[in-house]
Design a protein around this motif. Structure first.
Motif, PDB file in Angstrom:
ATOM      1  N   ALA A  22       6.652  20.466  31.338  1.00 26.56           N
ATOM      2  CA  ALA A  22       4.680  19.664  31.400  1.00 26.56           C
ATOM      3  C   ALA A  22       4.358  19.537  32.884  1.00 26.56           C
ATOM      4  N   THR A  23       3.047  19.362  32.566  1.00 25.81           N
ATOM      5  CA  THR A  23       2.474  18.429  33.809  1.00 25.81           C
ATOM      6  C   THR A  23       2.103  17.130  33.043  1.00 25.81           C
ATOM      7  N   THR A  24       1.764  16.296  34.391  1.00 26.41           N
ATOM      8  CA  THR A  24       2.058  15.005  33.450  1.00 26.41           C
ATOM      9  C   THR A  24       0.707  14.446  33.910  1.00 26.41           C
ATOM     10  N   THR A  25       0.430  13.622  33.220  1.00 26.30           N
ATOM     11  CA  THR A  25      -0.584  12.936  33.215  1.00 26.30           C
ATOM     12  C   THR A  25      -0.720  10.986  32.698  1.00 26.30           C
ATOM     13  N   THR A  26      -1.514  10.354  32.135  1.00 22.46           N
ATOM     14  CA  THR A  26      -0.886   8.300  32.012  1.00 22.46           C
ATOM     15  C   THR A  26      -1.876   8.148  30.799  1.00 22.46           C
ATOM     16  N   LEU A  27      -0.849   7.289  30.166  1.00 19.31           N
ATOM     17  CA  LEU A  27      -2.796   6.679  29.560  1.00 19.31           C
ATOM     18  C   LEU A  27      -2.849   6.442  29.838  1.00 19.31           C
ATOM     19  N   ASN A  28      -4.828   5.894  29.943  1.00 18.15           N
ATOM     20  CA  ASN A  28      -5.964   5.292  30.249  1.00 18.15           C
ATOM     21  C   ASN A  28      -6.665   3.771  29.669  1.00 18.15           C
ATOM     22  N   GLY A  29      -5.195   3.040  29.298  1.00 20.08           N
ATOM     23  CA  GLY A  29      -4.959   1.833  28.238  1.00 20.08           C
ATOM     24  C   GLY A  29      -4.183   1.723  27.806  1.00 20.08           C
ATOM     25  N   ALA A  30      -3.581   0.844  26.648  1.00 15.70           N
ATOM     26  CA  ALA A  30      -2.528   0.271  26.095  1.00 15.70           C
ATOM     27  C   ALA A  30      -2.821   0.322  24.976  1.00 15.70           C
ATOM     28  N   ILE A  31      -1.588   0.829  23.943  1.00 17.11           N
ATOM     29  CA  ILE A  31      -1.459   1.251  23.407  1.00 17.11           C
ATOM     30  C   ILE A  31      -0.474   0.435  22.176  1.00 17.11           C
ATOM     31  N   ASP A  32      -0.957   0.049  20.030  1.00 12.83           N
ATOM     32  CA  ASP A  32       0.221  -0.671  20.252  1.00 12.83           C
ATOM     33  C   ASP A  32       0.856   0.286  19.285  1.00 12.83           C
ATOM     34  N   ASN A  33       1.988  -0.015  18.001  1.00 13.97           N
ATOM     35  CA  ASN A  33       2.200   0.547  17.164  1.00 13.97           C
ATOM     36  C   ASN A  33       1.471   1.575  16.169  1.00 13.97           C
ATOM     37  N   VAL A  34       0.070   1.253  15.794  1.00 13.21           N
ATOM     38  CA  VAL A  34      -0.403   1.949  15.246  1.00 13.21           C
ATOM     39  C   VAL A  34      -1.736   2.759  15.225  1.00 13.21           C
ATOM     40  N   GLN A  35      -2.381   2.780  16.779  1.00 14.02           N
ATOM     41  CA  GLN A  35      -3.433   2.655  17.140  1.00 14.02           C
ATOM     42  C   GLN A  35      -3.380   4.398  16.980  1.00 14.02           C
ATOM     43  N   THR A  36      -4.655   5.075  16.821  1.00  9.82           N
ATOM     44  CA  THR A  36      -4.380   6.666  16.556  1.00  9.82           C
ATOM     45  C   THR A  36      -5.343   7.106  17.398  1.00  9.82           C
ATOM     46  N   SER A  37      -5.956   6.389  18.084  1.00  9.87           N
ATOM     47  CA  SER A  37      -7.183   6.694  19.563  1.00  9.87           C
ATOM     48  C   SER A  37      -6.441   6.688  20.353  1.00  9.87           C
ATOM     49  N   ILE A  38      -6.571   7.323  21.046  1.00  8.58           N
ATOM     50  CA  ILE A  38      -5.754   6.253  22.593  1.00  8.58           C
ATOM     51  C   ILE A  38      -6.710   7.452  24.016  1.00  8.58           C
ATOM     52  N   THR A  39      -6.632   6.801  25.094  1.00  5.60           N
ATOM     53  CA  THR A  39      -6.988   7.158  26.044  1.00  5.60           C
ATOM     54  C   THR A  39      -6.302   7.975  27.365  1.00  5.60           C
ATOM     55  N   ILE A  40      -6.441   8.627  27.802  1.00  8.19           N
ATOM     56  CA  ILE A  40      -5.557   9.429  28.661  1.00  8.19           C
ATOM     57  C   ILE A  40      -6.326   9.824  30.056  1.00  8.19           C
ATOM     58  N   VAL A  41      -5.553   9.878  31.296  1.00  6.59           N
ATOM     59  CA  VAL A  41      -6.060  10.383  32.007  1.00  6.59           C
ATOM     60  C   VAL A  41      -6.711  11.962  32.182  1.00  6.59           C
TER      61      VAL A  41
END
Length: 102
Positions: A22-41
């Motif tokens: 894999a290549t690696t990135t990070t989450l750009n913002g915390a998420i809870d256990n039900v969120q279906t929208s996430i933001t990554i770098v």
């Protein structure tokens, strides 16, 4: 090693082993256990790809399936949580995200 390829417009992904090349990135913002929208770098993620959010700060590792928003340089993704036998969990801002390589 996991592999991913596009065939006739369909992304195929070998899920027989959760080991990523894999290549690696990070989450750009915390998420809870039900969120279906996430933001990554910024990263190139193809819709239909399984990505792995690594365990951190007491949270467990989770595989999610990118169901929308994928593309070159796209950072906002729609995902299906708790894939490949993992459980949905909260994840902190900056959590490591593995994206399978080609």
């Amino acid at each position: 090693m996991s592999t991913q390829r596009i065939t006739a417009g369909t992304v195929q992904f070998d899920t027989s082993s959760p080991t990523f090349a894999a290549t690696t990135t990070t989450l750009n913002g915390a998420i809870d256990n039900v969120q279906t929208s996430i933001t990554i770098v910024a990263h190139d993620v193809v819709t239909g790809t399984y990505i792995r959010i690594l365990a951190e700060g007491g949270h467990t590792t989770e595989f999610v399936l990118v169901t929308g928003g994928g593309g070159a340089g796209v950072t906002a993704l729609t995902v299906a949580r708790a894939q490949l036998g993992t459980a949905a969990d909260a994840h902190s801002n900056g959590a490591t995200v593995d994206v399978p390589g080609w």
